[in-house]
Write a protein that holds these residues in place. Structure first.
Motif, PDB file in Angstrom:
ATOM      1  N   SER A 276      76.404   8.860  -8.546  1.00  9.64           N
ATOM      2  CA  SER A 276      75.224   9.069  -7.715  1.00  9.64           C
ATOM      3  C   SER A 276      74.654  10.433  -8.081  1.00  9.64           C
ATOM      4  O   SER A 276      75.429  11.338  -8.427  1.00  9.64           O
ATOM      5  CB  SER A 276      75.593   9.039  -6.228  1.00  9.64           C
ATOM      6  OG  SER A 276      74.445   9.148  -5.417  1.00  9.64           O
ATOM      7  N   PRO A 277      73.366  10.572  -8.003  1.00  9.30           N
ATOM      8  CA  PRO A 277      72.273   9.658  -7.669  1.00  9.30           C
ATOM      9  C   PRO A 277      71.748   8.926  -8.907  1.00  9.30           C
ATOM     10  O   PRO A 277      72.111   9.245 -10.034  1.00  9.30           O
ATOM     11  CB  PRO A 277      71.216  10.591  -7.093  1.00  9.30           C
ATOM     12  CG  PRO A 277      71.400  11.861  -7.843  1.00  9.30           C
ATOM     13  CD  PRO A 277      72.889  11.962  -8.106  1.00  9.30           C
ATOM     14  N   PHE A 278      70.842   7.982  -8.662  1.00 11.93           N
ATOM     15  CA  PHE A 278      70.331   7.111  -9.708  1.00 11.93           C
ATOM     16  C   PHE A 278      68.817   7.178  -9.862  1.00 11.93           C
ATOM     17  O   PHE A 278      68.102   7.332  -8.878  1.00 11.93           O
ATOM     18  CB  PHE A 278      70.660   5.646  -9.378  1.00 11.93           C
ATOM     19  CG  PHE A 278      72.116   5.332  -9.436  1.00 11.93           C
ATOM     20  CD1 PHE A 278      72.701   4.911 -10.622  1.00 11.93           C
ATOM     21  CD2 PHE A 278      72.910   5.436  -8.304  1.00 11.93           C
ATOM     22  CE1 PHE A 278      74.057   4.615 -10.683  1.00 11.93           C
ATOM     23  CE2 PHE A 278      74.268   5.142  -8.356  1.00 11.93           C
ATOM     24  CZ  PHE A 278      74.841   4.722  -9.539  1.00 11.93           C
ATOM     25  N   VAL A 279      68.377   6.981 -11.090  1.00 15.01           N
ATOM     26  CA  VAL A 279      67.012   6.561 -11.370  1.00 15.01           C
ATOM     27  C   VAL A 279      67.093   5.039 -11.278  1.00 15.01           C
ATOM     28  O   VAL A 279      67.868   4.412 -11.990  1.00 15.01           O
ATOM     29  CB  VAL A 279      66.542   6.975 -12.779  1.00 15.01           C
ATOM     30  CG1 VAL A 279      65.172   6.405 -13.066  1.00 15.01           C
ATOM     31  CG2 VAL A 279      66.550   8.482 -12.929  1.00 15.01           C
TER      32      VAL A 279
ATOM     33  N   GLY B 169      67.619  20.032  -6.134  1.00 20.80           N
ATOM     34  CA  GLY B 169      68.895  20.663  -6.457  1.00 20.80           C
ATOM     35  C   GLY B 169      69.907  19.739  -7.113  1.00 20.80           C
ATOM     36  O   GLY B 169      71.086  20.068  -7.207  1.00 20.80           O
ATOM     37  N   ILE B 170      69.462  18.596  -7.594  1.00 20.55           N
ATOM     38  CA  ILE B 170      70.341  17.634  -8.263  1.00 20.55           C
ATOM     39  C   ILE B 170      70.456  18.027  -9.728  1.00 20.55           C
ATOM     40  O   ILE B 170      69.447  18.306 -10.386  1.00 20.55           O
ATOM     41  CB  ILE B 170      69.776  16.200  -8.107  1.00 20.55           C
ATOM     42  CG1 ILE B 170      69.818  15.807  -6.620  1.00 20.55           C
ATOM     43  CG2 ILE B 170      70.526  15.206  -8.979  1.00 20.55           C
ATOM     44  CD1 ILE B 170      69.020  14.576  -6.279  1.00 20.55           C
ATOM     45  N   ASP B 171      71.683  18.034 -10.254  1.00 23.19           N
ATOM     46  CA  ASP B 171      71.876  18.516 -11.622  1.00 23.19           C
ATOM     47  C   ASP B 171      72.199  17.429 -12.642  1.00 23.19           C
ATOM     48  O   ASP B 171      72.438  17.716 -13.810  1.00 23.19           O
ATOM     49  CB  ASP B 171      72.926  19.610 -11.676  1.00 23.19           C
ATOM     50  CG  ASP B 171      74.291  19.153 -11.200  1.00 23.19           C
ATOM     51  OD1 ASP B 171      74.468  17.955 -10.896  1.00 23.19           O
ATOM     52  OD2 ASP B 171      75.190  20.000 -11.131  1.00 23.19           O
ATOM     53  N   GLY B 172      72.198  16.162 -12.221  1.00 22.17           N
ATOM     54  CA  GLY B 172      72.442  15.069 -13.156  1.00 22.17           C
ATOM     55  C   GLY B 172      72.075  13.739 -12.535  1.00 22.17           C
ATOM     56  O   GLY B 172      72.144  13.579 -11.310  1.00 22.17           O
ATOM     57  N   LEU B 173      71.651  12.795 -13.386  1.00 21.27           N
ATOM     58  CA  LEU B 173      71.225  11.474 -12.907  1.00 21.27           C
ATOM     59  C   LEU B 173      71.873  10.368 -13.711  1.00 21.27           C
ATOM     60  O   LEU B 173      72.150  10.525 -14.907  1.00 21.27           O
ATOM     61  CB  LEU B 173      69.700  11.332 -13.032  1.00 21.27           C
ATOM     62  CG  LEU B 173      68.845  12.142 -12.073  1.00 21.27           C
ATOM     63  CD1 LEU B 173      67.379  12.032 -12.463  1.00 21.27           C
ATOM     64  CD2 LEU B 173      69.051  11.654 -10.646  1.00 21.27           C
ATOM     65  N   TYR B 174      72.041   9.229 -13.055  1.00 16.58           N
ATOM     66  CA  TYR B 174      72.572   8.018 -13.677  1.00 16.58           C
ATOM     67  C   TYR B 174      71.479   6.964 -13.720  1.00 16.58           C
ATOM     68  O   TYR B 174      70.581   6.948 -12.871  1.00 16.58           O
ATOM     69  CB  TYR B 174      73.747   7.484 -12.864  1.00 16.58           C
ATOM     70  CG  TYR B 174      74.893   8.452 -12.790  1.00 16.58           C
ATOM     71  CD1 TYR B 174      75.886   8.440 -13.766  1.00 16.58           C
ATOM     72  CD2 TYR B 174      74.980   9.398 -11.775  1.00 16.58           C
ATOM     73  CE1 TYR B 174      76.946   9.346 -13.715  1.00 16.58           C
ATOM     74  CE2 TYR B 174      76.022  10.296 -11.715  1.00 16.58           C
ATOM     75  CZ  TYR B 174      76.993  10.263 -12.694  1.00 16.58           C
ATOM     76  OH  TYR B 174      78.030  11.164 -12.637  1.00 16.58           O
ATOM     77  N   ILE B 175      71.574   6.085 -14.704  1.00 11.61           N
ATOM     78  CA  ILE B 175      70.699   4.918 -14.794  1.00 11.61           C
ATOM     79  C   ILE B 175      71.584   3.713 -15.087  1.00 11.61           C
ATOM     80  O   ILE B 175      72.432   3.756 -15.977  1.00 11.61           O
ATOM     81  CB  ILE B 175      69.648   5.061 -15.912  1.00 11.61           C
ATOM     82  CG1 ILE B 175      68.667   6.189 -15.601  1.00 11.61           C
ATOM     83  CG2 ILE B 175      68.892   3.744 -16.118  1.00 11.61           C
ATOM     84  CD1 ILE B 175      67.607   6.416 -16.663  1.00 11.61           C
ATOM     85  N   VAL B 176      71.376   2.638 -14.335  1.00 12.24           N
ATOM     86  CA  VAL B 176      72.033   1.361 -14.584  1.00 12.24           C
ATOM     87  C   VAL B 176      71.017   0.491 -15.319  1.00 12.24           C
ATOM     88  O   VAL B 176      69.903   0.285 -14.829  1.00 12.24           O
ATOM     89  CB  VAL B 176      72.457   0.678 -13.264  1.00 12.24           C
ATOM     90  CG1 VAL B 176      73.016  -0.714 -13.533  1.00 12.24           C
ATOM     91  CG2 VAL B 176      73.449   1.535 -12.506  1.00 12.24           C
ATOM     92  N   THR B 177      71.411  -0.016 -16.495  1.00 11.31           N
ATOM     93  CA  THR B 177      70.457  -0.786 -17.292  1.00 11.31           C
ATOM     94  C   THR B 177      71.171  -1.746 -18.234  1.00 11.31           C
ATOM     95  O   THR B 177      72.329  -1.533 -18.574  1.00 11.31           O
ATOM     96  CB  THR B 177      69.546   0.158 -18.110  1.00 11.31           C
ATOM     97  OG1 THR B 177      68.530  -0.599 -18.768  1.00 11.31           O
ATOM     98  CG2 THR B 177      70.338   0.965 -19.124  1.00 11.31           C
ATOM     99  N   ARG B 178      70.447  -2.772 -18.638  1.00  3.53           N
ATOM    100  CA  ARG B 178      70.914  -3.626 -19.726  1.00  3.53           C
ATOM    101  C   ARG B 178      70.126  -3.317 -20.997  1.00  3.53           C
ATOM    102  O   ARG B 178      70.418  -3.848 -22.054  1.00  3.53           O
ATOM    103  CB  ARG B 178      70.810  -5.092 -19.325  1.00  3.53           C
ATOM    104  CG  ARG B 178      71.828  -5.449 -18.242  1.00  3.53           C
ATOM    105  CD  ARG B 178      71.952  -6.921 -17.939  1.00  3.53           C
ATOM    106  NE  ARG B 178      70.718  -7.631 -17.734  1.00  3.53           N
ATOM    107  CZ  ARG B 178      70.041  -7.708 -16.599  1.00  3.53           C
ATOM    108  NH1 ARG B 178      70.502  -7.093 -15.530  1.00  3.53           N
ATOM    109  NH2 ARG B 178      68.939  -8.398 -16.508  1.00  3.53           N
TER     110      ARG B 178
END
Length: 147
Positions: free
Chosen positions: A74-77, A107-116
């Motif tokens: 967490s968190p996600f695009v 203040g978020i320092d990184g993001l995740y993406i779930v994708t195919r």
């Protein structure tokens, strides 16, 4: 001319955006629209809503959770969508960049993406860190980017 809007539940365009997002021909649009209408949003969660003369061009969201359950991520695009009439113009990448900017401001320092998809988000320096099944049983790639 395409205009990008950074929306919260208190934004005047929130209801219009939810309605237009809910009308797209992709089930994730309906899911995001339902969340926009019924969920409690974290103070930092946002929807990036792109329009051309008031009509939906694309959207994506900055969210605490996405469609892969029970992950430590967490968190996600989430829910990156571009209207078929506007594809091939780099709009999806611009939507993601707008989301990254909103995340950094919170203040978020990184993001995740779930994708195919393979190769799309790597252009923005996202890297594969995991693969997991989503809530529908489909194998997805989980990408991460340090901001």
């Amino acid at each position: 001319m395409i205009t990008y809007h950074l929306l919260t539940p208190h934004s005047p365009a929130w209801a219009t955006a939810a309605s237009q997002i809910g009308a797209i021909d992709w089930p994730a649009g309906g899911h995001l629209a339902k969340l926009m209408q019924t969920a409690t949003w974290q103070p930092w969660e946002r929807v990036v809503y792109a329009t051309d003369n008031g009509q939906l061009v694309g959207c994506c969201a900055l969210m605490a959770e996405d469609i892969v359950p029970d992950t430590p991520y967490s968190p996600f695009v989430s829910t990156v969508y571009v209207n078929p009439d506007y594809r091939g113009q780099g709009i999806s990448l611009h939507l993601v960049q707008q989301t990254e900017t909103a995340a950094q401001a919170a203040g978020i320092d990184g993001l995740y993406i779930v994708t195919r998809h393979v190769g799309l988000y790597e252009h923005l320096d996202y890297e594969l860190i995991d693969q997991r099944n989503d809530q529908f049983g489909r194998l997805n790639r989980i990408l991460y980017k340090q901001l």
